[in-house]
Design a protein around this motif. Structure first.
Motif, PDB file in Angstrom:
ATOM      1  N   TYR A 211       0.841  -1.187   0.000  1.00  0.00           N
ATOM      2  CA  TYR A 211       0.000   0.000   0.000  1.00  0.00           C
ATOM      3  C   TYR A 211       0.874   1.234   0.000  1.00  0.00           C
ATOM      4  CZ  TYR A 211      -3.727  -3.220   1.209  1.00  0.00           C
ATOM      5  OH  TYR A 211      -4.619  -4.259   1.183  1.00  0.00           O
ATOM      6  N   ASP A 212       0.314   2.325  -0.496  1.00  0.00           N
ATOM      7  CA  ASP A 212       1.045   3.580  -0.550  1.00  0.00           C
ATOM      8  C   ASP A 212       1.002   4.278   0.795  1.00  0.00           C
ATOM      9  OD1 ASP A 212       1.694   3.294  -3.223  1.00  0.00           O
ATOM     10  OD2 ASP A 212      -0.189   4.182  -3.877  1.00  0.00           O
ATOM     11  N   GLU A 213       1.946   5.185   0.986  1.00  0.00           N
ATOM     12  CA  GLU A 213       1.991   5.953   2.216  1.00  0.00           C
ATOM     13  C   GLU A 213       0.828   6.942   2.294  1.00  0.00           C
ATOM     14  OE1 GLU A 213       2.857   6.495   5.043  1.00  0.00           O
ATOM     15  OE2 GLU A 213       4.675   5.359   5.367  1.00  0.00           O
ATOM     16  N   ILE A 214       0.550   7.360   3.501  1.00  0.00           N
ATOM     17  CA  ILE A 214      -0.400   8.442   3.706  1.00  0.00           C
ATOM     18  C   ILE A 214       0.212   9.730   3.150  1.00  0.00           C
ATOM     19  CG2 ILE A 214      -1.520   9.840   5.469  1.00  0.00           C
ATOM     20  CD1 ILE A 214      -1.719   7.275   7.154  1.00  0.00           C
ATOM     21  N   THR A 215      -0.569  10.483   2.390  1.00  0.00           N
ATOM     22  CA  THR A 215      -0.057  11.643   1.662  1.00  0.00           C
ATOM     23  C   THR A 215      -0.754  12.909   2.136  1.00  0.00           C
ATOM     24  OG1 THR A 215       0.369  10.281  -0.288  1.00  0.00           O
ATOM     25  CG2 THR A 215       0.254  12.664  -0.621  1.00  0.00           C
ATOM     26  N   ASN A 216       0.042  13.964   2.331  1.00  0.00           N
ATOM     27  CA  ASN A 216      -0.507  15.278   2.635  1.00  0.00           C
ATOM     28  C   ASN A 216      -0.583  16.083   1.351  1.00  0.00           C
ATOM     29  OD1 ASN A 216      -0.660  15.245   5.650  1.00  0.00           O
ATOM     30  ND2 ASN A 216       1.512  14.802   5.418  1.00  0.00           N
ATOM     31  N   ASN A 391      -3.292   3.536  12.343  1.00  0.00           N
ATOM     32  CA  ASN A 391      -2.174   2.620  12.506  1.00  0.00           C
ATOM     33  C   ASN A 391      -2.416   1.553  13.563  1.00  0.00           C
ATOM     34  OD1 ASN A 391       0.240   3.565  10.735  1.00  0.00           O
ATOM     35  ND2 ASN A 391      -0.666   5.447  11.543  1.00  0.00           N
ATOM     36  N   ASN A 392      -3.673   1.287  13.836  1.00  0.00           N
ATOM     37  CA  ASN A 392      -4.041   0.204  14.736  1.00  0.00           C
ATOM     38  C   ASN A 392      -5.181  -0.597  14.120  1.00  0.00           C
ATOM     39  OD1 ASN A 392      -2.581   0.301  17.516  1.00  0.00           O
ATOM     40  ND2 ASN A 392      -3.037   2.454  17.055  1.00  0.00           N
ATOM     41  N   PRO A 393      -5.348  -1.853  14.538  1.00  0.00           N
ATOM     42  CA  PRO A 393      -6.475  -2.638  14.028  1.00  0.00           C
ATOM     43  C   PRO A 393      -7.805  -2.007  14.413  1.00  0.00           C
ATOM     44  CG  PRO A 393      -4.837  -4.063  15.070  1.00  0.00           C
ATOM     45  CD  PRO A 393      -4.463  -2.641  15.411  1.00  0.00           C
ATOM     46  N   LEU A 394      -8.809  -2.249  13.598  1.00  0.00           N
ATOM     47  CA  LEU A 394     -10.166  -1.755  13.841  1.00  0.00           C
ATOM     48  C   LEU A 394     -11.130  -2.714  13.179  1.00  0.00           C
ATOM     49  CD1 LEU A 394     -11.695   0.764  15.054  1.00  0.00           C
ATOM     50  CD2 LEU A 394     -11.718   1.690  12.735  1.00  0.00           C
ATOM     51  N   MET A 395     -12.275  -2.915  13.788  1.00  0.00           N
ATOM     52  CA  MET A 395     -13.293  -3.793  13.210  1.00  0.00           C
ATOM     53  C   MET A 395     -12.743  -5.214  12.995  1.00  0.00           C
ATOM     54  SD  MET A 395     -14.710  -1.079  10.385  1.00  0.00           S
ATOM     55  CE  MET A 395     -16.026  -2.139   9.778  1.00  0.00           C
ATOM     56  N   ILE A 401      -5.628  -0.534  10.254  1.00  0.00           N
ATOM     57  CA  ILE A 401      -6.798  -0.330   9.397  1.00  0.00           C
ATOM     58  C   ILE A 401      -6.466   0.521   8.175  1.00  0.00           C
ATOM     59  CG2 ILE A 401      -7.670   1.788  10.466  1.00  0.00           C
ATOM     60  CD1 ILE A 401      -9.684  -1.359   9.395  1.00  0.00           C
ATOM     61  N   ARG A 402      -5.353   1.230   8.194  1.00  0.00           N
ATOM     62  CA  ARG A 402      -4.961   2.040   7.038  1.00  0.00           C
ATOM     63  C   ARG A 402      -4.800   1.194   5.796  1.00  0.00           C
ATOM     64  NH1 ARG A 402       1.079   4.064   8.172  1.00  0.00           N
ATOM     65  NH2 ARG A 402       0.970   4.606   5.988  1.00  0.00           N
ATOM     66  N   TYR A 403      -4.462  -0.093   5.978  1.00  0.00           N
ATOM     67  CA  TYR A 403      -4.235  -0.967   4.830  1.00  0.00           C
ATOM     68  C   TYR A 403      -5.535  -1.439   4.186  1.00  0.00           C
ATOM     69  CZ  TYR A 403       0.468  -0.919   6.681  1.00  0.00           C
ATOM     70  OH  TYR A 403       1.694  -0.507   7.132  1.00  0.00           O
ATOM     71  N   ALA A 404      -6.649  -0.958   4.687  1.00  0.00           N
ATOM     72  CA  ALA A 404      -7.937  -1.252   4.041  1.00  0.00           C
ATOM     73  C   ALA A 404      -8.165  -0.360   2.829  1.00  0.00           C
ATOM     74  CB  ALA A 404      -9.077  -1.072   5.042  1.00  0.00           C
ATOM     75  N   PHE A 405      -7.266   0.620   2.590  1.00  0.00           N
ATOM     76  CA  PHE A 405      -7.436   1.579   1.498  1.00  0.00           C
ATOM     77  C   PHE A 405      -6.217   1.565   0.578  1.00  0.00           C
ATOM     78  CE2 PHE A 405      -9.342   3.166   5.431  1.00  0.00           C
ATOM     79  CZ  PHE A 405     -10.675   3.248   5.075  1.00  0.00           C
ATOM     80  N   ASP A 406      -6.458   1.959  -0.660  1.00  0.00           N
ATOM     81  CA  ASP A 406      -5.357   2.127  -1.601  1.00  0.00           C
ATOM     82  C   ASP A 406      -4.479   3.281  -1.145  1.00  0.00           C
ATOM     83  OD1 ASP A 406      -3.675   2.765  -3.717  1.00  0.00           O
ATOM     84  OD2 ASP A 406      -5.171   2.401  -5.260  1.00  0.00           O
ATOM     85  N   GLN A 407      -5.075   4.465  -0.998  1.00  0.00           N
ATOM     86  CA  GLN A 407      -4.328   5.624  -0.536  1.00  0.00           C
ATOM     87  C   GLN A 407      -5.189   6.441   0.408  1.00  0.00           C
ATOM     88  OE1 GLN A 407      -2.060   8.093  -3.131  1.00  0.00           O
ATOM     89  NE2 GLN A 407      -1.522   6.444  -4.527  1.00  0.00           N
ATOM     90  N   ILE A 408      -4.509   7.152   1.310  1.00  0.00           N
ATOM     91  CA  ILE A 408      -5.159   8.083   2.229  1.00  0.00           C
ATOM     92  C   ILE A 408      -4.497   9.442   2.043  1.00  0.00           C
ATOM     93  CG2 ILE A 408      -5.675   8.638   4.638  1.00  0.00           C
ATOM     94  CD1 ILE A 408      -5.419   5.635   5.246  1.00  0.00           C
ATOM     95  N   TRP A 409      -5.303  10.440   1.712  1.00  0.00           N
ATOM     96  CA  TRP A 409      -4.797  11.801   1.539  1.00  0.00           C
ATOM     97  C   TRP A 409      -5.354  12.697   2.637  1.00  0.00           C
ATOM     98  CZ3 TRP A 409      -5.680  13.111  -4.392  1.00  0.00           C
ATOM     99  CH2 TRP A 409      -4.894  12.249  -5.156  1.00  0.00           C
TER     100      TRP A 409
END
Length: 426
Positions: A211-216, A391-395, A401-409
């Motif tokens: 997965y890609d990094e979180i982007t600002n 950066n922690n498990p959820l659900m 949980i960030r790895y549930a998405f392609d990218q987070i902006w």
């Protein structure tokens, strides 16, 4: 006896071939001299016109050992990077150039590192294991064979029937995402491969998602949604007014929610929510959200449209003005403020996960510094709470949980320095 046979020796082909090779060499030398004449290796490509995009892929030829004593793992791989430097363009008919790595030392290269590496080294026997290609459009493909020993934080509570998640964190040493932006060359879950079947002595390799990094991202939300690649799902966090649909939209206010509504059909969607689902009333749950599908964004001065989903959510009003629907914790009770805001953020991310299409591999989640404007929430606190949730498990997820998405902006017109520092330092 044969008298009418003459023998001819080709005395020119060897020299002609040498001449052709010599001309080719001279042509390449002339091209390279011209490219490097005024080249500034300390200046990145695309400087002043957006980030330099670096595309990665990895071919792993050995994995392990995984060591629980010092919580580490080791990989041997071909680490490949690609980027485009328009200053290095040349004639198409010349073709792809395969040159000495000494030439590479004279060009700009990304300062890529492995953030969680304990040590890494480049293979140099019998020669430096590096190669690179220069394409006519200025694209560079750079491959190196390396061994990396990386830190892996393990939870051994369930040993020996435990499951461990080991990350390899890749990024720039000295540049922010505003300068260098990394992504996977072949897309998520397709850019890391093994050249042989992996057999580990104490573990089974279950999967290796990428997965890609979180982007600002600096800019307005109505522009950011059109920067997302086509055929990707877009989920946008709406910094909403929890008491009335659209906040002060009808009074021409310019908060983030109103900007969304000026550039989309979101206001009609909020009115439908109020009158069709809430029977004429309107309120957002204190620890919940409203989720609206297929809101259409319009790009002004063009006919472009983009469908997105909206997460309609709000933070506490800590300004003392009393604009919020719910009574916030006391301003000096930071523990309560953080705890209750954390629950809000968990609801935001959970709603996004529940509505991703497929496995989330094509979903872009667009967040931002919610509540840090008129409501006066501390920006560092908001960044830290988003970091904690993502950066922690959820659900019941088995990893962050960030790895549930392609990218987070994280999208905002404000400076992202605080968000960048929080996500980098943690």
């Amino acid at each position: 006896m044969i008298n009418n046979v003459q023998l001819f020796t080709n005395k020119t082909s060897k020299y002609d071939h040498t001449t052709i090779v010599s001309r080719r060499t001279n042509q390449i030398s002339t091209i390279l001299d011209g490219l490097l004449k005024d080249y500034q290796a300390h200046t990145r490509p695309n400087f002043g016109d957006g980030p330099t995009k670096v595309h990665l892929d990895i071919l792993i030829n050995s994995f392990g050992p995984i060591q629980d004593m010092d919580m580490s793992y080791t990989i041997n791989c071909y680490f490949r990077q690609g980027w485009r430097d328009e200053r290095l363009q040349f004639a198409e008919e010349v073709g792809v150039l395969s040159l000495s790595t000494k030439m590479l030392e004279r060009l700009w290269r990304p300062d890529t590192i492995f953030y969680n590496s304990q040590y890494s080294y480049l293979h140099t026997i019998p020669t430096s294991n590096r190669l690179w290609r220069l394409f006519p459009n200025g694209s560079i493909w750079y491959s190196s064979r390396i061994t990396v020993k990386a830190k892996c934080n393990m939870n051994l509570k369930n040993f020996p029937v435990d499951t461990q998640i080991c990350h390899l964190l890749i990024g720039s040493f000295a540049n922010s995402a505003l300068d260098i932006q990394y992504n996977w060359r072949l897309g998520n879950n397709k850019s890391v491969n093994f050249d042989t079947k992996v057999l580990l002595s104490q573990f089974d390799l279950i999967q290796y998602p990428q997965y890609d990094e979180i982007t600002n991202t600096n800019g307005r939300i109505q522009h950011a949604v059109f920067k997302v690649p086509k055929n990707k799902q877009v989920i946008v966090l709406d910094f909403a007014d929890e008491r009335m649909p659209g906040g002060y939209f009808l009074e021409n206010a310019m908060t983030q929610e109103e900007v969304i509504l000026y550039n989309s059909d979101g206001y009609q969607a909020l009115l439908d929510l109020k009158y069709k689902l809430m029977d004429g009333g309107y309120m957002l749950p204190e620890y919940g959200v409203a989720y609206i599908k297929r809101v259409r964004f319009f790009q002004k001065q063009s006919n472009n449209e983009r469908f997105t989903d909206l997460i309609v959510a709000a933070c506490y009003d800590l300004s003392g003005i009393g604009e919020g629907l719910y009574i916030p914790p006391l301003s000096n009770d930071m523990q309560q403020i953080r705890s209750r805001t954390l629950q809000k953020f968990q609801a935001i991310i959970a709603s996004a996960v529940a509505n991703t299409e497929g496995d989330g591999g094509d979903t872009y989640l667009l967040l931002g510094p919610i509540g840090t404007g008129a409501f006066k929430n501390d920006k560092k606190m908001i960044a830290e709470l988003f970091f904690k949730v993502l950066n922690n498990p959820l659900m019941n997820s088995y990893q962050s949980i960030r790895y549930a998405f392609d990218q987070i902006w994280f999208v905002s017109t404000d400076n992202h320095q605080i968000f960048e520092e929080v996500f980098k330092n943690h």
